[in-house]
Write a protein that holds these residues in place. Sequence first.
Motif, PDB file in Angstrom:
ATOM      1  N   ILE A 106       4.792   6.251  11.356  1.00  0.00           N
ATOM      2  CA  ILE A 106       4.030   7.454  11.042  1.00  0.00           C
ATOM      3  C   ILE A 106       3.810   8.212  12.349  1.00  0.00           C
ATOM      4  O   ILE A 106       3.174   7.701  13.272  1.00  0.00           O
ATOM      5  CB  ILE A 106       2.664   7.114  10.394  1.00  0.00           C
ATOM      6  N   ILE A 107       4.337   9.423  12.430  1.00  0.00           N
ATOM      7  CA  ILE A 107       4.178  10.245  13.629  1.00  0.00           C
ATOM      8  C   ILE A 107       2.833  10.955  13.589  1.00  0.00           C
ATOM      9  O   ILE A 107       2.068  10.912  14.540  1.00  0.00           O
ATOM     10  CB  ILE A 107       5.318  11.288  13.746  1.00  0.00           C
ATOM     11  N   SER A 108       2.546  11.623  12.486  1.00  0.00           N
ATOM     12  CA  SER A 108       1.248  12.285  12.332  1.00  0.00           C
ATOM     13  C   SER A 108       0.959  12.530  10.866  1.00  0.00           C
ATOM     14  O   SER A 108       1.861  12.518  10.024  1.00  0.00           O
ATOM     15  CB  SER A 108       1.202  13.599  13.110  1.00  0.00           C
ATOM     16  N   GLN A 109      -0.324  12.718  10.610  1.00  0.00           N
ATOM     17  CA  GLN A 109      -0.766  13.042   9.258  1.00  0.00           C
ATOM     18  C   GLN A 109      -1.488  14.370   9.359  1.00  0.00           C
ATOM     19  O   GLN A 109      -2.463  14.502  10.106  1.00  0.00           O
ATOM     20  CB  GLN A 109      -1.687  11.943   8.726  1.00  0.00           C
ATOM     21  N   LEU A 110      -1.001  15.356   8.637  1.00  0.00           N
ATOM     22  CA  LEU A 110      -1.568  16.686   8.701  1.00  0.00           C
ATOM     23  C   LEU A 110      -2.829  16.767   7.852  1.00  0.00           C
ATOM     24  O   LEU A 110      -3.032  15.958   6.944  1.00  0.00           O
ATOM     25  CB  LEU A 110      -0.530  17.703   8.247  1.00  0.00           C
ATOM     26  N   MET A 158       0.846  -1.171   0.000  1.00  0.00           N
ATOM     27  CA  MET A 158       0.000   0.000   0.000  1.00  0.00           C
ATOM     28  C   MET A 158       0.893   1.235   0.000  1.00  0.00           C
ATOM     29  O   MET A 158       1.997   1.194   0.551  1.00  0.00           O
ATOM     30  CB  MET A 158      -0.938  -0.069   1.199  1.00  0.00           C
ATOM     31  N   PRO A 159       0.443   2.327  -0.573  1.00  0.00           N
ATOM     32  CA  PRO A 159       1.237   3.557  -0.567  1.00  0.00           C
ATOM     33  C   PRO A 159       1.329   4.155   0.844  1.00  0.00           C
ATOM     34  O   PRO A 159       0.381   4.065   1.618  1.00  0.00           O
ATOM     35  CB  PRO A 159       0.463   4.499  -1.491  1.00  0.00           C
ATOM     36  N   LEU A 160       2.436   4.751   1.150  1.00  0.00           N
ATOM     37  CA  LEU A 160       2.644   5.400   2.444  1.00  0.00           C
ATOM     38  C   LEU A 160       1.570   6.444   2.710  1.00  0.00           C
ATOM     39  O   LEU A 160       1.137   6.627   3.842  1.00  0.00           O
ATOM     40  CB  LEU A 160       4.037   6.035   2.476  1.00  0.00           C
ATOM     41  N   ALA A 161       1.091   7.095   1.668  1.00  0.00           N
ATOM     42  CA  ALA A 161       0.085   8.148   1.814  1.00  0.00           C
ATOM     43  C   ALA A 161      -1.222   7.622   2.414  1.00  0.00           C
ATOM     44  O   ALA A 161      -2.004   8.389   2.965  1.00  0.00           O
ATOM     45  CB  ALA A 161      -0.190   8.806   0.465  1.00  0.00           C
ATOM     46  N   MET A 162      -1.465   6.318   2.342  1.00  0.00           N
ATOM     47  CA  MET A 162      -2.709   5.740   2.856  1.00  0.00           C
ATOM     48  C   MET A 162      -2.581   5.272   4.307  1.00  0.00           C
ATOM     49  O   MET A 162      -3.552   4.803   4.886  1.00  0.00           O
ATOM     50  CB  MET A 162      -3.149   4.570   1.968  1.00  0.00           C
ATOM     51  N   SER A 163      -1.420   5.397   4.913  1.00  0.00           N
ATOM     52  CA  SER A 163      -1.247   4.948   6.291  1.00  0.00           C
ATOM     53  C   SER A 163      -1.738   6.013   7.260  1.00  0.00           C
ATOM     54  O   SER A 163      -2.044   7.132   6.877  1.00  0.00           O
ATOM     55  CB  SER A 163       0.197   4.573   6.577  1.00  0.00           C
ATOM     56  N   LYS A 164      -1.817   5.627   8.531  1.00  0.00           N
ATOM     57  CA  LYS A 164      -2.310   6.565   9.539  1.00  0.00           C
ATOM     58  C   LYS A 164      -1.325   6.670  10.702  1.00  0.00           C
ATOM     59  O   LYS A 164      -0.417   5.844  10.833  1.00  0.00           O
ATOM     60  CB  LYS A 164      -3.692   6.144  10.019  1.00  0.00           C
ATOM     61  N   ALA A 165      -1.509   7.670  11.519  1.00  0.00           N
ATOM     62  CA  ALA A 165      -0.603   7.927  12.642  1.00  0.00           C
ATOM     63  C   ALA A 165      -0.474   6.695  13.524  1.00  0.00           C
ATOM     64  O   ALA A 165      -1.458   6.023  13.816  1.00  0.00           O
ATOM     65  CB  ALA A 165      -1.106   9.111  13.452  1.00  0.00           C
ATOM     66  N   GLY A 166       0.747   6.381  13.919  1.00  0.00           N
ATOM     67  CA  GLY A 166       1.031   5.249  14.781  1.00  0.00           C
ATOM     68  C   GLY A 166       1.406   3.979  14.040  1.00  0.00           C
ATOM     69  O   GLY A 166       1.908   3.041  14.656  1.00  0.00           O
ATOM     70  N   ASP A 167       1.167   3.931  12.727  1.00  0.00           N
ATOM     71  CA  ASP A 167       1.516   2.740  11.955  1.00  0.00           C
ATOM     72  C   ASP A 167       3.025   2.544  11.927  1.00  0.00           C
ATOM     73  O   ASP A 167       3.778   3.501  11.739  1.00  0.00           O
ATOM     74  CB  ASP A 167       1.017   2.849  10.509  1.00  0.00           C
ATOM     75  N   GLU A 168       3.450   1.297  12.135  1.00  0.00           N
ATOM     76  CA  GLU A 168       4.858   0.926  12.004  1.00  0.00           C
ATOM     77  C   GLU A 168       4.973   0.101  10.737  1.00  0.00           C
ATOM     78  O   GLU A 168       4.343  -0.955  10.624  1.00  0.00           O
ATOM     79  CB  GLU A 168       5.330   0.159  13.231  1.00  0.00           C
ATOM     80  N   LEU A 169       5.767   0.580   9.788  1.00  0.00           N
ATOM     81  CA  LEU A 169       5.804   0.015   8.449  1.00  0.00           C
ATOM     82  C   LEU A 169       7.226  -0.273   7.999  1.00  0.00           C
ATOM     83  O   LEU A 169       8.180   0.221   8.592  1.00  0.00           O
ATOM     84  CB  LEU A 169       5.141   0.988   7.465  1.00  0.00           C
ATOM     85  N   GLN A 214       5.074  -3.789   9.504  1.00  0.00           N
ATOM     86  CA  GLN A 214       6.215  -4.444  10.141  1.00  0.00           C
ATOM     87  C   GLN A 214       5.725  -5.679  10.870  1.00  0.00           C
ATOM     88  O   GLN A 214       4.643  -5.696  11.421  1.00  0.00           O
ATOM     89  CB  GLN A 214       6.895  -3.523  11.151  1.00  0.00           C
ATOM     90  N   THR A 215       6.541  -6.695  10.875  1.00  0.00           N
ATOM     91  CA  THR A 215       6.172  -7.907  11.612  1.00  0.00           C
ATOM     92  C   THR A 215       7.057  -8.105  12.801  1.00  0.00           C
ATOM     93  O   THR A 215       8.103  -7.570  12.932  1.00  0.00           O
ATOM     94  CB  THR A 215       6.287  -9.154  10.702  1.00  0.00           C
TER      95      THR A 215
END
Length: 74
Positions: A40-44, A1-12, A73-74
């Motif tokens: 992901i720290i935050s999404q503005l 998935m693109p990074l742009a679709m992730s949300k705050a707190g996700d570890e990727l 991440q696993t």
Amino acid sequence: MPLAMSKAGDELMVARVGGNEEAKKHLEDLGFVAGAHITIISQLGDGNIIVNVKESRLAITSQMASKVMVVPQT
């Protein structure tokens, strides 16, 4: 998935980086290389994303984030 679709707190983990050669080089210079672990720290509100990569916090635009393909991440 693109990074742009992730949300705050996700570890990727970065799976691959797309785009033209200039964009790829720029993202790789920032630390977005295959196998890199990012958080992901935050999404503005405007779609820009603040990420933690290689012990550094970076802000990237949603357009650049859409070029980075990630997996959880696993």
